[in-house]
Structures are given as C-alpha cells and as structure tokens.
Scaffold this motif. Sequence first.
Motif, PDB file in Angstrom:
ATOM      1  N   UNK A 399       5.970  -8.189  -4.326  1.00 51.37           N
ATOM      2  CA  UNK A 399       5.454  -7.304  -4.339  1.00 51.37           C
ATOM      3  C   UNK A 399       5.201  -6.080  -2.873  1.00 51.37           C
ATOM      4  N   UNK A 400       4.883  -5.283  -3.280  1.00 47.23           N
ATOM      5  CA  UNK A 400       3.960  -4.559  -1.856  1.00 47.23           C
ATOM      6  C   UNK A 400       3.176  -5.172  -1.907  1.00 47.23           C
ATOM      7  N   UNK A 401       2.423  -4.246  -0.577  1.00 46.98           N
ATOM      8  CA  UNK A 401       1.009  -4.136  -0.479  1.00 46.98           C
ATOM      9  C   UNK A 401       0.232  -3.463  -0.694  1.00 46.98           C
ATOM     10  N   UNK A 402       0.889  -2.853  -1.210  1.00 45.19           N
ATOM     11  CA  UNK A 402       0.163  -1.654  -2.323  1.00 45.19           C
ATOM     12  C   UNK A 402      -0.007  -1.671  -3.276  1.00 45.19           C
ATOM     13  N   UNK A 403       1.227  -2.687  -3.976  1.00 48.10           N
ATOM     14  CA  UNK A 403       0.994  -3.580  -5.652  1.00 48.10           C
ATOM     15  C   UNK A 403      -0.243  -4.394  -5.693  1.00 48.10           C
ATOM     16  N   UNK A 404      -0.023  -5.578  -4.488  1.00 50.71           N
ATOM     17  CA  UNK A 404      -1.073  -6.016  -3.994  1.00 50.71           C
ATOM     18  C   UNK A 404      -2.198  -6.021  -4.266  1.00 50.71           C
ATOM     19  N   UNK A 405      -2.565  -5.294  -3.639  1.00 49.07           N
ATOM     20  CA  UNK A 405      -4.344  -4.564  -3.352  1.00 49.07           C
ATOM     21  C   UNK A 405      -4.213  -3.810  -4.812  1.00 49.07           C
ATOM     22  N   UNK A 433      13.355  -3.853  -7.014  1.00 42.70           N
ATOM     23  CA  UNK A 433      13.221  -5.217  -5.851  1.00 42.70           C
ATOM     24  C   UNK A 433      11.432  -5.510  -5.205  1.00 42.70           C
ATOM     25  N   UNK A 434      11.401  -3.768  -5.199  1.00 43.94           N
ATOM     26  CA  UNK A 434       9.980  -4.304  -4.380  1.00 43.94           C
ATOM     27  C   UNK A 434       9.125  -3.723  -5.395  1.00 43.94           C
ATOM     28  N   UNK A 435       8.401  -4.079  -6.122  1.00 47.85           N
ATOM     29  CA  UNK A 435       7.246  -3.980  -7.174  1.00 47.85           C
ATOM     30  C   UNK A 435       6.069  -2.563  -5.913  1.00 47.85           C
ATOM     31  N   UNK A 436       5.706  -1.989  -6.313  1.00 47.89           N
ATOM     32  CA  UNK A 436       4.848  -0.988  -5.595  1.00 47.89           C
ATOM     33  C   UNK A 436       3.559  -0.585  -6.447  1.00 47.89           C
ATOM     34  N   UNK A 437       2.609   0.591  -6.165  1.00 53.65           N
ATOM     35  CA  UNK A 437       1.372  -0.002  -6.585  1.00 53.65           C
ATOM     36  C   UNK A 437       1.566   1.446  -7.716  1.00 53.65           C
ATOM     37  N   UNK A 438       2.669   2.358  -7.281  1.00 58.70           N
ATOM     38  CA  UNK A 438       3.289   2.689  -9.132  1.00 58.70           C
ATOM     39  C   UNK A 438       3.734   2.349 -10.184  1.00 58.70           C
ATOM     40  N   UNK A 439       3.947   1.375  -9.948  1.00 57.54           N
ATOM     41  CA  UNK A 439       4.879   0.356 -10.772  1.00 57.54           C
ATOM     42  C   UNK A 439       3.898   0.142 -12.597  1.00 57.54           C
ATOM     43  N   UNK A 440       2.555   0.163 -12.162  1.00 58.10           N
ATOM     44  CA  UNK A 440       1.796  -0.201 -12.592  1.00 58.10           C
ATOM     45  C   UNK A 440       1.417   1.271 -14.590  1.00 58.10           C
ATOM     46  N   UNK A 441       0.849   0.615 -14.968  1.00 55.50           N
ATOM     47  CA  UNK A 441       0.866   1.302 -15.876  1.00 55.50           C
ATOM     48  C   UNK A 441      -0.998   2.246 -15.693  1.00 55.50           C
ATOM     49  N   UNK A 442      -1.597   1.187 -15.096  1.00 58.07           N
ATOM     50  CA  UNK A 442      -2.973   1.757 -14.517  1.00 58.07           C
ATOM     51  C   UNK A 442      -2.608   2.582 -13.900  1.00 58.07           C
ATOM     52  N   UNK A 443      -1.574   3.119 -13.493  1.00 53.99           N
ATOM     53  CA  UNK A 443      -2.124   3.675 -11.885  1.00 53.99           C
ATOM     54  C   UNK A 443      -2.023   5.539 -12.380  1.00 53.99           C
ATOM     55  N   UNK A 444      -1.026   5.123 -14.073  1.00 51.95           N
ATOM     56  CA  UNK A 444      -0.862   6.768 -14.999  1.00 51.95           C
ATOM     57  C   UNK A 444      -2.309   6.647 -16.204  1.00 51.95           C
ATOM     58  N   UNK A 445      -3.040   5.727 -15.719  1.00 59.17           N
ATOM     59  CA  UNK A 445      -3.729   6.323 -16.796  1.00 59.17           C
ATOM     60  C   UNK A 445      -3.809   5.605 -17.998  1.00 59.17           C
ATOM     61  N   UNK A 446      -2.729   4.817 -18.274  1.00 66.24           N
ATOM     62  CA  UNK A 446      -2.291   3.933 -19.351  1.00 66.24           C
ATOM     63  C   UNK A 446      -2.637   2.380 -19.191  1.00 66.24           C
TER      64      UNK A 446
END
Length: 579
Positions: A399-405, A433-446
């Motif tokens: 996880x990246x720090x942004x993803x953890x937040x 390999x690094x999961x960022x905050x943009x990888x989560x569906x909620x960031x695209x309102x999904x």
Amino acid sequence: MQPHLMRRELDAVYEVSKTLATSLDVHKTFREALNYLLHAFDWRRTFVVVADGENRLTGLCALGLTQAEQQRLHFESGEGIVGHVFASGVPATVPDVRAEPLFLNRTGGADQSPGIPVAMLATPIRADHRTLGVLVIDCLNPDERRVFADDLRLLRMVATLMGQALLLHRSVTAAAETLQDETRRMHKALGGQRAKIEQVVGVSEPMLKVFEQIEQVAPSRTTVLLRGESGTGKEVMARAIHSLSPRAKEPFVGVNCAALTESLLESELFGHEKGAFTGAQGQRKGRFEMAHGGTLFLDEIGDISASFQAKLLRVLQERSFERVGGGAPVKVDVRLILATNRNLERMVQAGEFRADLYYRINVVSIQLPPLRERREDIPAMAQHFLERFNRENAKTTKFSPEAMRVLTSCYWPGNVRELENCVERTATMAHNEVITDLAFPCRDNRCLTQVLHHIEREDAVRPSRLAEIPITEIPTAPPPRQPAYFGGGTDAGDSRPAELDEDSAFGAPLAPSAGAEPAGTSIASAARADDKPEGERERLVWAMERCGWVQAKAARLLKITPRQMGYALQKHGIEVRKF
C-alpha cells in the motif's frame, strides 16, 4: 435332561443373548442378564470379574452382594477358586465351599447361612482363544446331593455370550479412544495453524477492553454472549475464548442458527435416532454431543424461531436433551458461547424473543466494536490481509500512504469482513506493485457498498427504513468530515480523512462554517435563504448546475452532506451529467 428343563434353559439363553445385544454398556447388560438368571433359577448370589492388563481380576458387576462385599472382589491369577478357574480356563463346581481349602470367603458367602452347605459354580469367560474373566454363582445345597451339571452347562453358555459381548465392547472402546486421540491431536495442530491465520489484530482502546474481558471470562465455564455487527469477528473471538479456557484440547463446534430451518436445526443440535424421519438411516449425534467436554458456539442466536427458543431454553436449564425420535435423555458437559447482531432487548419488548431465554444466555455479554470505532486497527489489519494475499498468490504488492488513508477513512458497514474483501479485490485488480488511492473503486464514485452505509445496524437482516424518511425529516448528528471519494468530484479540501459515525450516513448535514445556518439545515431551508426554486427536485438541479455538476460542491452550496446529496439525486432520478 427333561423336556421342560431343556425348554427353560433355552429360554434363559435366548433372554440373556437378547439382553446383551441391546447395548455396548456391559456393566448394564451383564447386570440385567444376571438379574434374570437369579430370578429364573434357584441361585442366591452371582458376580463377574474381568482381567486387567496384568491378569488381576476385578469386579465388573454383582447381584446379591453389598457394596462393601463388591469392593473386595479382587483376585490374582491362580488365587482361590476364582483365580484358579481363570488361570486354568477350566470350570469348577464346589458342592460345599466350607470344605474347600481353595475357597477364600472374600465376600463372606460362607457365613450367611450357618449349618447349610453353600455350593459354588465358576466358569471362565472366554473369547478369541483367551480368558477375559470369570462368571461365578452360589446357591444353597441343603442335602449335598444336588447335581449341578445342568446349571454348569447353562452357565458356560451364558459365559460364552458374555465373552463375545466383552470382546466387542473392548474393540469399540479402543477404536473410539484412538479416534478421539487423533481428533484431539489434529484439533490441536489445526488450532495452532488457525491462530496464525486468524490472529486478532487490535491496538485500539475498544479492542484492548475486549481482550481484557475475554481473558477474564475464558477460564470459567460461564455462558458468553458475543454481540456486535456482522463482520466484527464474533466467531474469531469465540475461538479465542475456547483456546484460552481449560477446554482448549477438547472440541470447538460451531453452528450458524440462521442457516438452518427449525427442523434441521433441531436435528443438527440434538441428533436423531434411526427412523426418526424420512432419510434417517441410522442414529446420528448432534452438535451438543460432538462438543461434549468442549465448547459449543451458536452463531446468529437471534434468528431462531419462537418454538425452538423454548426447546433451547429447556436444554440450557436441564443440561440434557433427547434426540429427535428418541426418548432417552442425553446429558452433556458443554460450555456455551452465543453470538448475535440483533438488538435482543428490542426483540424481547416486541415479543420476538423469549425473555426467559434472554436472561439465560445473557450471563456475560461482550460487545465487539465496529471497525469504524477502532480506526487505529485498520492499517495493521489491512497489511495483514495484504500479506496473506501476497503469500497465496506469490506477489509483493504493498500500500501507498495515500491508499492507507483511504482505507482508514472508509465507513466499513461490513466491518472486518468487508475490509478483507476490499483488500483482496483491490490487490487482485491492481496494475502495479504499489496500490495507490486511485486503485479503489470509491475514488471513481463506484463504492460497491456505499448503499449499505445507510442501513440501521441494530438489525442487520431486516431492510432499512431510512429510504422512507424525507430528507427534511432526517435528524441531525454530530458533524462529520467527508472525504472526496464519497462525492462526484474532488478538490484539495475534500481529501482529508472522515471521522464518520453511524448516524451520519445520509442523516446529518455538514457542520456550518461561521455565519452559516445551524446544523440540521435541510435542502428546503438552505434554498429559501438565497431565494432558490421552491421544489426539492428543482433546487437540486439548480445547485448542480451552479456547481458544474460536481456533487461535493453542490452539497456545500445547499449546506448538506455529500451523502445526503447523493441520496437526494437518486431519490428524484436526477442523472449526473459528465463533462
């Protein structure tokens, strides 16, 4: 032999064989068989001694002897008449025990009838080409002319039947002990592995309090009621209580009461006899018997029917039950741990849950906090799930720090279970390999579970009534801060983590800034302050157009939360325009 005597002898053999076949409990069947023989024939006392591993004979059962006399039924191989019959394997007939030097009079049989000779007959109990014990009877022999050939012949036939019963009993007992030892060994091995896989992660104050309660209640056999929302780890906590208790080496048996119908649940818990219902091919032990000596975990206890509540109450009170289709009571030693995500107190008030059962199971109650109330634990738990995913899939994702937040800020209506699924889903679909905050569906309102954020958690099964409440009637709540990924747009001011609570979902507006209207302002009152359109739908469209169809900005314009905004758009069927 006279025909009537032969007939009586055959009847005796038949009754004895029928009695011995009724059960593998030789103490019970031998006693019943000997009791029949004493009443059918002119015998006074009888007993059976069996050999242990060192060829020492001890009493198995006796009739006509006092308790003190039975305790003296101990013989070495070759000692006295009984020991001599066992060592030689040859029956013995003694017309008068007082005249027999080998007679030890250990049970005082020669002293009970002064002046009257007492005869004694002993025959070895043999099976599988070895002597297992000795069957002994005595009777009065006033004139010393009685011929005991017929009695000895019957006694030898009875001893043969007893030998087969003893051999079967020992074989079944040995097999059962071997199976139980293997089960305990495997249970212990699996328990260690399970502790590594399902380790409880928690450093927050609410979880430290739960750990303290579990450690305090585990050593006792007190009934425990685990309460909390779905996915908070109630079964994991139940296993933790079991593993910390003196019953840790005994079975831990779990049953999900909500997954079975009433009839199936009764059979599953109490077992059934052969022929109890269609398809019952043989006797089957229930979960209560399977958990004997250990712990029985009943999950979703609030979902059982009213009639089954009465049956369960009776079992908890009497600590015994009857199998389905059976009549004999079965007693077990079981420690009960129960769990529910229901509001039992409200169910008792509504007549949906028996008050007497509630008091019976609510001895020690442990409340497991939802994940949103222990956000300090989320980073460690998310990392634990990701490491397990990496091991199982040979990956090195992190996880990246942004993803953890993002994970720390989420509402998590499904609690630990939802967090685990989210981590696995995101790690599976990640391109790097690094999961960022943009990888989560909620960031695209999904967000896949956003609609669940608004369900009343007191009852996780029944549908929410919140959709029936107009926005203007939703009560206010403590002002939360919302992250941008719950809305339709984002800016730098929306990226801060949200401190959400249960009542904030679609429920309360954002906290007003200085000079703004007080908390609780509805869409209608917010619109009237600036002479906006009258209708609620028209005001929503007006705000969205003013803000370039960015939901978060429109929500701030109307002084409501982004969640309220999203719900209102969905309620009025307003399609968000994309540019």
